[in-house]
Design a protein around this motif. Structure first.
Motif, PDB file in Angstrom:
ATOM      1  N   ILE A 135       0.780  -1.145  -0.093  1.00 47.82           N
ATOM      2  CA  ILE A 135       0.009  -0.102   0.065  1.00 47.82           C
ATOM      3  C   ILE A 135       0.776   1.206   0.182  1.00 47.82           C
ATOM      4  O   ILE A 135       1.387   1.597   0.754  1.00 47.82           O
ATOM      5  CB  ILE A 135      -0.959  -0.063   1.323  1.00 47.82           C
ATOM      6  N   ASP A 136       1.112   1.897  -1.166  1.00 45.84           N
ATOM      7  CA  ASP A 136       1.902   3.207  -1.237  1.00 45.84           C
ATOM      8  C   ASP A 136       0.946   4.361  -0.928  1.00 45.84           C
ATOM      9  O   ASP A 136      -0.236   4.401  -0.999  1.00 45.84           O
ATOM     10  CB  ASP A 136       2.249   3.310  -2.765  1.00 45.84           C
ATOM     11  N   GLY A 137       1.624   5.464  -0.572  1.00 47.63           N
ATOM     12  CA  GLY A 137       0.850   6.659  -0.603  1.00 47.63           C
ATOM     13  C   GLY A 137       0.225   6.983   0.601  1.00 47.63           C
ATOM     14  O   GLY A 137      -0.665   7.499   0.890  1.00 47.63           O
ATOM     15  N   LEU A 138       0.675   6.443   1.833  1.00 45.38           N
ATOM     16  CA  LEU A 138       0.167   6.425   3.340  1.00 45.38           C
ATOM     17  C   LEU A 138       0.836   7.548   4.108  1.00 45.38           C
ATOM     18  O   LEU A 138       2.023   7.653   3.796  1.00 45.38           O
ATOM     19  CB  LEU A 138       0.154   5.286   4.241  1.00 45.38           C
ATOM     20  N   ALA A 139       0.236   8.298   4.950  1.00 45.03           N
ATOM     21  CA  ALA A 139       0.855   9.287   5.789  1.00 45.03           C
ATOM     22  C   ALA A 139       1.658   8.624   6.834  1.00 45.03           C
ATOM     23  O   ALA A 139       1.361   7.418   6.918  1.00 45.03           O
ATOM     24  CB  ALA A 139      -0.182  10.108   6.275  1.00 45.03           C
ATOM     25  N   PRO A 140       2.889   8.953   7.207  1.00 43.50           N
ATOM     26  CA  PRO A 140       3.696   7.938   7.905  1.00 43.50           C
ATOM     27  C   PRO A 140       3.008   7.646   9.210  1.00 43.50           C
ATOM     28  O   PRO A 140       3.334   6.663   9.670  1.00 43.50           O
ATOM     29  CB  PRO A 140       4.740   9.143   8.316  1.00 43.50           C
ATOM     30  N   GLU A 141       2.011   8.459   9.673  1.00 43.80           N
ATOM     31  CA  GLU A 141       1.542   8.003  10.960  1.00 43.80           C
ATOM     32  C   GLU A 141       0.415   7.020  10.687  1.00 43.80           C
ATOM     33  O   GLU A 141       0.380   6.086  11.530  1.00 43.80           O
ATOM     34  CB  GLU A 141       0.649   9.407  11.708  1.00 43.80           C
ATOM     35  N   GLU A 142      -0.305   6.916   9.707  1.00 43.54           N
ATOM     36  CA  GLU A 142      -1.010   6.180   9.325  1.00 43.54           C
ATOM     37  C   GLU A 142      -0.338   4.728   8.611  1.00 43.54           C
ATOM     38  O   GLU A 142      -0.844   3.629   9.237  1.00 43.54           O
ATOM     39  CB  GLU A 142      -2.093   6.472   7.971  1.00 43.54           C
ATOM     40  N   ALA A 143       0.828   4.712   8.427  1.00 43.45           N
ATOM     41  CA  ALA A 143       1.657   3.472   7.957  1.00 43.45           C
ATOM     42  C   ALA A 143       2.010   3.114   9.234  1.00 43.45           C
ATOM     43  O   ALA A 143       1.928   1.775   9.240  1.00 43.45           O
ATOM     44  CB  ALA A 143       2.845   3.998   7.066  1.00 43.45           C
ATOM     45  N   ALA A 144       2.341   3.749  10.444  1.00 40.80           N
ATOM     46  CA  ALA A 144       2.993   3.038  11.602  1.00 40.80           C
ATOM     47  C   ALA A 144       1.761   2.560  12.324  1.00 40.80           C
ATOM     48  O   ALA A 144       1.738   1.262  12.757  1.00 40.80           O
ATOM     49  CB  ALA A 144       3.685   4.093  12.297  1.00 40.80           C
ATOM     50  N   ARG A 145       0.539   3.264  12.279  1.00 41.33           N
ATOM     51  CA  ARG A 145      -0.650   2.671  12.806  1.00 41.33           C
ATOM     52  C   ARG A 145      -0.985   1.367  12.221  1.00 41.33           C
ATOM     53  O   ARG A 145      -1.483   0.338  12.834  1.00 41.33           O
ATOM     54  CB  ARG A 145      -1.889   3.710  12.998  1.00 41.33           C
ATOM     55  N   LEU A 146      -1.062   1.211  10.789  1.00 37.00           N
ATOM     56  CA  LEU A 146      -1.564   0.227  10.065  1.00 37.00           C
ATOM     57  C   LEU A 146      -0.534  -1.011  10.532  1.00 37.00           C
ATOM     58  O   LEU A 146      -0.779  -2.210  10.622  1.00 37.00           O
ATOM     59  CB  LEU A 146      -1.631   0.311   8.580  1.00 37.00           C
ATOM     60  N   ARG A 147       0.931  -0.873  10.373  1.00 43.51           N
ATOM     61  CA  ARG A 147       1.961  -1.751  10.491  1.00 43.51           C
ATOM     62  C   ARG A 147       1.657  -2.291  12.138  1.00 43.51           C
ATOM     63  O   ARG A 147       1.443  -3.683  12.185  1.00 43.51           O
ATOM     64  CB  ARG A 147       3.250  -1.198  10.757  1.00 43.51           C
ATOM     65  N   GLU A 148       1.338  -1.633  13.064  1.00 41.78           N
ATOM     66  CA  GLU A 148       0.990  -2.299  14.372  1.00 41.78           C
ATOM     67  C   GLU A 148      -0.231  -2.868  14.434  1.00 41.78           C
ATOM     68  O   GLU A 148      -0.249  -4.083  15.039  1.00 41.78           O
ATOM     69  CB  GLU A 148       1.063  -1.047  15.357  1.00 41.78           C
ATOM     70  N   ARG A 149      -1.196  -2.548  13.960  1.00 42.60           N
ATOM     71  CA  ARG A 149      -2.628  -3.065  13.938  1.00 42.60           C
ATOM     72  C   ARG A 149      -2.432  -4.633  13.021  1.00 42.60           C
ATOM     73  O   ARG A 149      -3.002  -5.502  13.582  1.00 42.60           O
ATOM     74  CB  ARG A 149      -3.631  -2.051  13.248  1.00 42.60           C
ATOM     75  N   LEU A 150      -1.769  -4.347  11.826  1.00 41.99           N
ATOM     76  CA  LEU A 150      -1.655  -5.903  11.228  1.00 41.99           C
ATOM     77  C   LEU A 150      -1.066  -6.728  11.711  1.00 41.99           C
ATOM     78  O   LEU A 150      -1.201  -7.779  11.678  1.00 41.99           O
ATOM     79  CB  LEU A 150      -1.412  -5.519   9.828  1.00 41.99           C
ATOM     80  N   ALA A 151       0.092  -6.383  12.344  1.00 34.70           N
ATOM     81  CA  ALA A 151       1.094  -7.296  13.199  1.00 34.70           C
ATOM     82  C   ALA A 151       0.261  -7.819  14.422  1.00 34.70           C
ATOM     83  O   ALA A 151       0.320  -9.025  14.634  1.00 34.70           O
ATOM     84  CB  ALA A 151       2.197  -6.611  13.581  1.00 34.70           C
ATOM     85  N   SER A 152      -0.293  -6.741  15.201  1.00 31.27           N
ATOM     86  CA  SER A 152      -1.011  -7.444  16.386  1.00 31.27           C
ATOM     87  C   SER A 152      -2.257  -8.607  15.725  1.00 31.27           C
ATOM     88  O   SER A 152      -2.503  -9.616  16.420  1.00 31.27           O
ATOM     89  CB  SER A 152      -1.550  -6.550  17.261  1.00 31.27           C
ATOM     90  N   ARG A 153      -2.931  -8.168  14.572  1.00 35.20           N
ATOM     91  CA  ARG A 153      -3.807  -8.980  14.347  1.00 35.20           C
ATOM     92  C   ARG A 153      -3.355 -10.413  13.769  1.00 35.20           C
ATOM     93  O   ARG A 153      -3.979 -11.573  13.776  1.00 35.20           O
ATOM     94  CB  ARG A 153      -4.817  -8.499  13.276  1.00 35.20           C
ATOM     95  N   GLY A 154      -2.071 -10.154  13.029  1.00 36.93           N
ATOM     96  CA  GLY A 154      -1.603 -11.499  12.618  1.00 36.93           C
ATOM     97  C   GLY A 154      -1.205 -12.398  13.610  1.00 36.93           C
ATOM     98  O   GLY A 154      -1.273 -13.545  13.673  1.00 36.93           O
ATOM     99  N   GLU A 155      -0.428 -11.816  14.638  1.00 36.70           N
ATOM    100  CA  GLU A 155      -0.043 -12.546  15.690  1.00 36.70           C
ATOM    101  C   GLU A 155      -1.137 -13.346  16.427  1.00 36.70           C
ATOM    102  O   GLU A 155      -1.255 -14.336  16.996  1.00 36.70           O
ATOM    103  CB  GLU A 155       0.603 -11.779  16.810  1.00 36.70           C
ATOM    104  N   ALA A 156      -2.412 -12.379  16.603  1.00 38.00           N
ATOM    105  CA  ALA A 156      -3.851 -13.131  17.276  1.00 38.00           C
ATOM    106  C   ALA A 156      -4.033 -14.354  16.525  1.00 38.00           C
ATOM    107  O   ALA A 156      -4.551 -15.137  17.044  1.00 38.00           O
ATOM    108  CB  ALA A 156      -4.609 -12.053  17.357  1.00 38.00           C
ATOM    109  N   ARG A 157      -4.048 -14.205  15.296  1.00 40.15           N
ATOM    110  CA  ARG A 157      -4.639 -15.202  14.368  1.00 40.15           C
ATOM    111  C   ARG A 157      -3.605 -16.417  14.301  1.00 40.15           C
ATOM    112  O   ARG A 157      -4.030 -17.463  14.488  1.00 40.15           O
ATOM    113  CB  ARG A 157      -4.599 -14.689  12.914  1.00 40.15           C
ATOM    114  N   LEU A 158      -2.443 -16.081  14.166  1.00 45.27           N
ATOM    115  CA  LEU A 158      -1.549 -17.393  14.322  1.00 45.27           C
ATOM    116  C   LEU A 158      -1.611 -18.219  15.630  1.00 45.27           C
ATOM    117  O   LEU A 158      -1.179 -19.235  15.600  1.00 45.27           O
ATOM    118  CB  LEU A 158       0.089 -16.786  14.349  1.00 45.27           C
ATOM    119  N   ALA A 159      -1.788 -17.420  16.623  1.00 50.88           N
ATOM    120  CA  ALA A 159      -1.749 -18.038  18.045  1.00 50.88           C
ATOM    121  C   ALA A 159      -2.850 -18.921  17.977  1.00 50.88           C
ATOM    122  O   ALA A 159      -2.888 -19.951  18.841  1.00 50.88           O
ATOM    123  CB  ALA A 159      -2.095 -16.943  19.160  1.00 50.88           C
ATOM    124  N   GLY A 160      -3.984 -18.873  17.227  1.00 44.42           N
ATOM    125  CA  GLY A 160      -5.183 -19.605  17.158  1.00 44.42           C
ATOM    126  C   GLY A 160      -4.704 -21.329  16.428  1.00 44.42           C
ATOM    127  O   GLY A 160      -5.625 -21.919  16.513  1.00 44.42           O
TER     128      GLY A 160
END
Length: 161
Positions: A135-160
């Motif tokens: 996903i190109d063209g994100l504001a740096p704050e949105e990119a950081a928020r999205l990275r954290e959110r996706l990483a946490s969602r990914g970890e939660a799904r892998l734990a299951g």
């Protein structure tokens, strides 16, 4: 009935319009230098036919500048409960569905030009290259928020698993 590239239950988030400005700048540099050289050659030679490549290259540059705005407006992403959707394209449309449980890692990057325009890119990596998405063209704050959110969602799904 919803279309395959625009599911009915999805709210799309668009990328920053600054992405268009960055892409136009890059395109102008790539095509502007040869265009300038051709203009100098046409002026120095004085031959009328030498202006034909100048006109063709100028027309291509204008067409690309107009196209870039539409391309950027077509880029979007949507976070759903189990996956992330990324869409792009006007004529050749693409919709990538990345399940959170399949994500291996998420990168955020910004080159010098992207930083100048205040944008960043988020890249999702999975075991399958077919579902890797950027996903190109994100504001740096949105990119950081999205990275954290996706990483946490990914970890939660892998734990299951």
């Amino acid at each position: 009935m919803s279309e395959p590239f625009d599911p009915a239950d999805v709210t799309w988030t668009r990328v920053s319009p600054r992405l268009a400005a960055a892409r136009i700048t890059t395109t102008s540099i790539v095509f502007g230098v040869p265009l300038l050289i051709l203009v100098v050659v046409a002026v120095l030679t004085g031959e009328p036919w030498v202006w034909l490549p100048v006109a063709v290259l100028a027309a291509v540059l204008l067409w690309l500048v107009l196209l870039i705005g539409r391309q950027v407006r077509a880029i979007g992403y949507a976070e759903r409960a189990d996956d992330l959707l990324v869409r792009r394209g006007i004529m050749f449309r693409e919709l990538v569905v990345v399940p959170y449980g399949r994500m291996q890692y998420v990168d955020v990057s910004a080159g010098p030009l992207a930083r100048k325009f205040g944008i960043a890119a988020v890249q999702l990596h999975t075991a399958s290259p077919a579902t890797t998405a950027t996903i190109d063209g994100l504001a740096p704050e949105e990119a950081a928020r999205l990275r954290e959110r996706l990483a946490s969602r990914g970890e939660a799904r892998l734990a299951g698993l």
